[in-house]
Design a protein around this motif. Structure first.
Motif, mmCIF file in Angstrom:
data_model
loop_
_atom_site.group_PDB
_atom_site.id
_atom_site.type_symbol
_atom_site.label_atom_id
_atom_site.label_comp_id
_atom_site.label_asym_id
_atom_site.label_seq_id
_atom_site.Cartn_x
_atom_site.Cartn_y
_atom_site.Cartn_z
ATOM 1 N N LEU A 1 0.812 -1.213 0.000
ATOM 2 C CA LEU A 1 0.000 0.000 0.000
ATOM 3 C C LEU A 1 0.849 1.268 0.000
ATOM 4 N N PRO A 2 0.453 2.276 -0.779
ATOM 5 C CA PRO A 2 1.061 3.596 -0.603
ATOM 6 C C PRO A 2 0.809 4.080 0.826
ATOM 7 N N GLN A 3 1.785 4.743 1.420
ATOM 8 C CA GLN A 3 1.654 5.125 2.828
ATOM 9 C C GLN A 3 0.439 6.006 3.080
ATOM 10 N N HIS A 4 0.130 6.913 2.142
ATOM 11 C CA HIS A 4 -0.993 7.814 2.396
ATOM 12 C C HIS A 4 -2.322 7.059 2.404
ATOM 13 N N GLN A 5 -2.424 5.966 1.645
ATOM 14 C CA GLN A 5 -3.649 5.173 1.667
ATOM 15 C C GLN A 5 -3.800 4.451 3.001
ATOM 16 N N LEU A 6 -2.705 3.938 3.535
ATOM 17 C CA LEU A 6 -2.754 3.288 4.840
ATOM 18 C C LEU A 6 -3.069 4.309 5.933
ATOM 19 N N ALA A 7 -2.516 5.518 5.821
ATOM 20 C CA ALA A 7 -2.808 6.563 6.805
ATOM 21 C C ALA A 7 -4.299 6.892 6.823
ATOM 22 N N ILE A 8 -4.913 6.979 5.643
ATOM 23 C CA ILE A 8 -6.345 7.266 5.557
ATOM 24 C C ILE A 8 -7.150 6.154 6.216
ATOM 25 N N TYR A 9 -6.701 4.923 6.071
ATOM 26 C CA TYR A 9 -7.379 3.789 6.702
ATOM 27 C C TYR A 9 -7.261 3.856 8.221
ATOM 28 N N LEU A 10 -6.079 4.233 8.719
ATOM 29 C CA LEU A 10 -5.841 4.272 10.156
ATOM 30 C C LEU A 10 -6.460 5.491 10.818
ATOM 31 N N GLY A 11 -6.835 6.481 10.021
ATOM 32 C CA GLY A 11 -7.423 7.702 10.578
ATOM 33 C C GLY A 11 -6.394 8.692 11.061
ATOM 34 N N VAL A 12 -5.213 8.702 10.431
ATOM 35 C CA VAL A 12 -4.167 9.653 10.788
ATOM 36 C C VAL A 12 -3.678 10.333 9.517
ATOM 37 N N THR A 13 -2.894 11.383 9.695
ATOM 38 C CA THR A 13 -2.286 12.051 8.546
ATOM 39 C C THR A 13 -1.033 11.297 8.111
ATOM 40 N N ASP A 14 -0.514 11.658 6.938
ATOM 41 C CA ASP A 14 0.747 11.070 6.489
ATOM 42 C C ASP A 14 1.853 11.336 7.514
ATOM 43 N N VAL A 15 1.868 12.571 8.044
ATOM 44 C CA VAL A 15 2.888 12.930 9.045
ATOM 45 C C VAL A 15 2.697 12.095 10.302
ATOM 46 N N GLY A 16 1.427 11.902 10.692
ATOM 47 C CA GLY A 16 1.153 11.092 11.874
ATOM 48 C C GLY A 16 1.636 9.665 11.713
ATOM 49 N N LEU A 17 1.427 9.076 10.535
ATOM 50 C CA LEU A 17 1.882 7.714 10.300
ATOM 51 C C LEU A 17 3.405 7.652 10.279
ATOM 52 N N SER A 18 4.052 8.664 9.717
ATOM 53 C CA SER A 18 5.516 8.699 9.711
ATOM 54 C C SER A 18 6.050 8.737 11.139
ATOM 55 N N ARG A 19 5.378 9.481 12.007
ATOM 56 C CA ARG A 19 5.816 9.547 13.409
ATOM 57 C C ARG A 19 5.618 8.206 14.115
ATOM 58 N N ILE A 20 4.514 7.544 13.813
ATOM 59 C CA ILE A 20 4.276 6.217 14.399
ATOM 60 C C ILE A 20 5.383 5.268 13.971
ATOM 61 N N ARG A 21 5.695 5.265 12.685
ATOM 62 C CA ARG A 21 6.740 4.370 12.169
ATOM 63 C C ARG A 21 8.101 4.716 12.784
ATOM 64 N N ALA A 22 8.360 6.006 12.987
ATOM 65 C CA ALA A 22 9.633 6.413 13.586
ATOM 66 C C ALA A 22 9.720 5.941 15.034
ATOM 67 N N ARG A 23 8.631 6.089 15.797
ATOM 68 C CA ARG A 23 8.631 5.643 17.192
ATOM 69 C C ARG A 23 8.853 4.138 17.304
ATOM 70 N N LEU A 24 8.385 3.401 16.287
ATOM 71 C CA LEU A 24 8.547 1.951 16.290
ATOM 72 C C LEU A 24 9.883 1.513 15.700
ATOM 73 N N GLY A 25 10.711 2.486 15.301
ATOM 74 C CA GLY A 25 12.019 2.161 14.747
ATOM 75 C C GLY A 25 11.965 1.629 13.337
ATOM 76 N N LEU A 26 10.955 2.050 12.565
ATOM 77 C CA LEU A 26 10.772 1.529 11.216
ATOM 78 C C LEU A 26 11.230 2.515 10.142
ATOM 79 N N THR A 27 11.842 3.614 10.553
ATOM 80 C CA THR A 27 12.417 4.576 9.620
ATOM 81 C C THR A 27 13.884 4.761 9.985
ATOM 82 N N PRO A 28 14.721 5.265 9.060
ATOM 83 C CA PRO A 28 16.136 5.490 9.401
ATOM 84 C C PRO A 28 16.311 6.375 10.636
ATOM 85 N N ALA A 29 15.505 7.457 10.722
ATOM 86 C CA ALA A 29 15.617 8.346 11.875
ATOM 87 C C ALA A 29 15.199 7.634 13.160
ATOM 88 N N GLY A 30 14.135 6.849 13.065
ATOM 89 C CA GLY A 30 13.674 6.121 14.244
ATOM 90 C C GLY A 30 14.680 5.095 14.698
#
Length: 206
Positions: A170-199
């Motif tokens: 899935l494109p990230q923005h489509q998953l964000a719409i499903y979860l009820g968050v913004t693209d930025v919100g989903l990026s922050r979730i992924r970062a907190r879970l260590g799923l991004t380089p910054a995280g």
């Protein structure tokens, strides 16, 4: 292991294999109309009567609702070997959600009139329909429970755990719409879970 409600015997590949065991039924299945959809193309608009069900042969489509301001919320995703529809086929119903392609897709259209004929002639079709409805209602109940009981982070983790292939597709923005968050919100979730380089860097530093 996937929860039982994620297993739809009428959607799995072996269901179409069962259809092909009957040459007459296989011929009728092959004769059903196919529709090709481009990414973003609407298969069926919200608010209109639904007089068919669709089987995804190729691609990926979504069910989506929009408010009066045009804000979207994805209610579900449907990849290969999935059925899409509304209400309780073969009875007509008005669809609350629209159905749109995310990827280039091909769907088989099974009109309610044709389905009624199949049900009258073949008991196996009734069994498969009952299982498809069981799956749809269970999935809807699970979705409602997630929205009521889980945080956005927990909903993301559940989705990735239960449907990893779809989550990766899935494109990230489509998953964000499903979860009820913004693209930025989903990026922050992924970062907190260590799923991004910054995280991952922050976790390593900690």
């Amino acid at each position: 292991m996937d929860p039982d409600w994620l297993t739809c015997l009428a959607c799995a590949p072996h269901a179409t294999a069962r259809l092909n065991e009957d040459p007459a039924l296989a011929a009728r299945w092959i004769a059903l109309p196919r529709r090709r959809l481009s990414p973003g193309q609407c298969l069926h608009p919200a608010g209109q009567p639904v007089r068919a069900s669709w089987f995804v042969e190729e691609g990926l489509v979504r069910s989506v609702v929009r408010d009066t301001r045009g804000r979207e919320r994805n209610t579900g995703f449907h990849a290969e070997c999935s059925w899409i529809g509304a209400g309780v086929p073969p009875y007509p119903a008005v669809s609350v959600a629209g159905i749109e392609a995310i990827e280039a897709s091909r769907v088989v259209e099974l009109g309610h009139g044709e389905l009624q004929a199949w049900l009258a002639e073949m008991s196996a079709v009734g069994d498969m329909l009952a299982d498809a409805l069981r799956f749809a209602f269970a999935r809807q109940a699970a979705r409602e429970a997630e929205l009521l009981l889980l945080t956005a982070t927990q909903r993301y983790q559940a989705f990735v755990s239960n449907q990893p292939a779809l989550a990766a597709r899935l494109p990230q923005h489509q998953l964000a719409i499903y979860l009820g968050v913004t693209d930025v919100g989903l990026s922050r979730i992924r970062a907190r879970l260590g799923l991004t380089p910054a995280g991952r860097a922050r976790r390593g530093a900690g």
